[in-house]
Design a protein around this motif. Sequence first.
Motif, PDB file in Angstrom:
ATOM      1  N   ASN A   1      24.500  33.430  23.266  1.00 41.48           N
ATOM      2  CA  ASN A   1      24.469  33.880  24.683  1.00 41.48           C
ATOM      3  C   ASN A   1      23.848  36.245  24.586  1.00 41.48           C
ATOM      4  O   ASN A   1      24.700  36.484  25.734  1.00 41.48           O
ATOM      5  N   ALA A   2      23.670  36.164  23.593  1.00 45.06           N
ATOM      6  CA  ALA A   2      22.976  37.848  23.202  1.00 45.06           C
ATOM      7  C   ALA A   2      22.396  38.207  23.815  1.00 45.06           C
ATOM      8  O   ALA A   2      21.673  37.118  23.689  1.00 45.06           O
ATOM      9  N   VAL A   3      22.560  38.968  24.863  1.00 45.38           N
ATOM     10  CA  VAL A   3      20.676  39.467  25.119  1.00 45.38           C
ATOM     11  C   VAL A   3      20.788  40.997  24.536  1.00 45.38           C
ATOM     12  O   VAL A   3      21.500  42.155  24.242  1.00 45.38           O
ATOM     13  N   VAL A   4      19.603  41.361  23.829  1.00 47.58           N
ATOM     14  CA  VAL A   4      18.498  42.326  23.519  1.00 47.58           C
ATOM     15  C   VAL A   4      17.631  42.546  24.190  1.00 47.58           C
ATOM     16  O   VAL A   4      16.317  42.374  23.726  1.00 47.58           O
ATOM     17  N   LEU A   5      17.594  44.139  24.460  1.00 47.90           N
ATOM     18  CA  LEU A   5      17.029  44.650  25.863  1.00 47.90           C
ATOM     19  C   LEU A   5      15.818  45.425  25.302  1.00 47.90           C
ATOM     20  O   LEU A   5      15.546  45.770  24.016  1.00 47.90           O
ATOM     21  N   GLU A   6      15.454  45.207  26.320  1.00 50.04           N
ATOM     22  CA  GLU A   6      13.724  46.065  26.058  1.00 50.04           C
ATOM     23  C   GLU A   6      13.959  47.322  24.787  1.00 50.04           C
ATOM     24  O   GLU A   6      14.324  47.902  25.346  1.00 50.04           O
ATOM     25  N   GLY A   7      12.743  47.166  24.515  1.00 46.64           N
ATOM     26  CA  GLY A   7      12.812  47.871  23.230  1.00 46.64           C
ATOM     27  C   GLY A   7      13.161  48.331  22.381  1.00 46.64           C
ATOM     28  O   GLY A   7      13.129  49.689  21.466  1.00 46.64           O
ATOM     29  N   VAL A   8      14.482  47.611  21.784  1.00 38.27           N
ATOM     30  CA  VAL A   8      15.050  47.580  20.942  1.00 38.27           C
ATOM     31  C   VAL A   8      14.851  46.939  19.430  1.00 38.27           C
ATOM     32  O   VAL A   8      14.230  46.099  20.072  1.00 38.27           O
ATOM     33  N   ARG A   9      15.485  48.104  18.313  1.00 41.66           N
ATOM     34  CA  ARG A   9      14.349  47.323  16.925  1.00 41.66           C
ATOM     35  C   ARG A   9      16.447  46.378  16.473  1.00 41.66           C
ATOM     36  O   ARG A   9      16.554  47.439  16.301  1.00 41.66           O
ATOM     37  N   VAL A  10      16.257  45.358  15.945  1.00 42.22           N
ATOM     38  CA  VAL A  10      18.177  44.965  15.072  1.00 42.22           C
ATOM     39  C   VAL A  10      16.927  44.975  13.734  1.00 42.22           C
ATOM     40  O   VAL A  10      16.167  43.872  13.322  1.00 42.22           O
ATOM     41  N   GLY A  11      17.579  46.081  12.441  1.00 42.14           N
ATOM     42  CA  GLY A  11      16.901  46.426  11.639  1.00 42.14           C
ATOM     43  C   GLY A  11      17.362  44.792  10.482  1.00 42.14           C
ATOM     44  O   GLY A  11      18.011  43.478  11.228  1.00 42.14           O
ATOM     45  N   LYS A  12      16.598  44.583   9.920  1.00 41.20           N
ATOM     46  CA  LYS A  12      16.811  43.318   8.939  1.00 41.20           C
ATOM     47  C   LYS A  12      17.829  43.343   7.969  1.00 41.20           C
ATOM     48  O   LYS A  12      19.149  44.038   7.587  1.00 41.20           O
ATOM     49  N   ASN A  13      18.200  41.732   7.966  1.00 40.96           N
ATOM     50  CA  ASN A  13      19.697  40.995   7.839  1.00 40.96           C
ATOM     51  C   ASN A  13      20.881  41.124   8.811  1.00 40.96           C
ATOM     52  O   ASN A  13      22.018  41.268   8.279  1.00 40.96           O
ATOM     53  N   SER A  14      20.969  42.237   9.951  1.00 39.00           N
ATOM     54  CA  SER A  14      21.187  42.796  10.589  1.00 39.00           C
ATOM     55  C   SER A  14      22.423  41.063  11.765  1.00 39.00           C
ATOM     56  O   SER A  14      21.347  40.146  11.585  1.00 39.00           O
ATOM     57  N   VAL A  15      23.550  41.490  12.098  1.00 42.20           N
ATOM     58  CA  VAL A  15      24.101  40.104  12.976  1.00 42.20           C
ATOM     59  C   VAL A  15      24.217  40.393  14.201  1.00 42.20           C
ATOM     60  O   VAL A  15      25.157  42.136  14.647  1.00 42.20           O
ATOM     61  N   VAL A  16      24.278  40.093  15.599  1.00 42.18           N
ATOM     62  CA  VAL A  16      24.117  39.942  16.939  1.00 42.18           C
ATOM     63  C   VAL A  16      25.592  39.526  17.167  1.00 42.18           C
ATOM     64  O   VAL A  16      25.494  38.520  17.508  1.00 42.18           O
TER      65      VAL A  16
END
Length: 236
Positions: free
Chosen positions: A178-193
């Motif tokens: 149920n997480a939301v990642v909004l437009e244009g966002v970059r999530v870096g390698k091996n991270s946790v949301v």
Amino acid sequence: MNEFLLDPYEIAKYIKQATKTTPIKATLQGRFESILFPGVKCFGTDSFKVLFGEASVIELLLVQHKDFIDDVVIESSRRNSAIPLLDITALDARIEPGAIIREFVSIGSKAVIMMGAVINIGAVIGSETMIDMNAVVGARGQIGSRCHIGAGAVIAGVLEPPSKLPVIIEDGVLVGANAVVLEGVRVGKNSVVAAGAIVTQDVPEGVVVAGSPAKIIKQKDEKTEGKTQLLNDLRK
């Protein structure tokens, strides 16, 4: 990647100009010894027919031959659809029933797409990545290899509102349920949301973010690694 997929306005133009289709299936009982059904695919016997084709064509045939039809059942899954579903028959991936994957999606080797997942036009799913139940990957969402996109999570697309930059999820990222990642966002390698987080800004490598809006709460450590490990057996 097709050039038009790089611009949300060009994607919208493609959808506008695409031939809209309403394919249906019609199952008929009746007396069809001398009846022809042109313009559709037709299977069956003199007393039983199954027709596949465009709704407008089949509906006209049903009217023309109504005196020979005793019963009919119509099945339809879409109306004025602009983008067909992806042909998944040759994919080296596990696609579970109920997943909806549109044309121009790329799915890597040994990826897993679970029930109810929705993947929109132009999205890229990396090898050994799992898109869990009811997750949504919007238009042109870019998901790296060996990621997990949790149940009900949303990776925003580029169409509405229009955005030049897609969401980019780098390799080894876990996005909680149920997480939301909004437009244009970059999530870096091996991270946790974390589950339920709303990610509005870029996330660096190797961190854990949580909250709304999401903020870094710690560096990824051995304890987090243990809680977020992927199961290779699910990707066999």
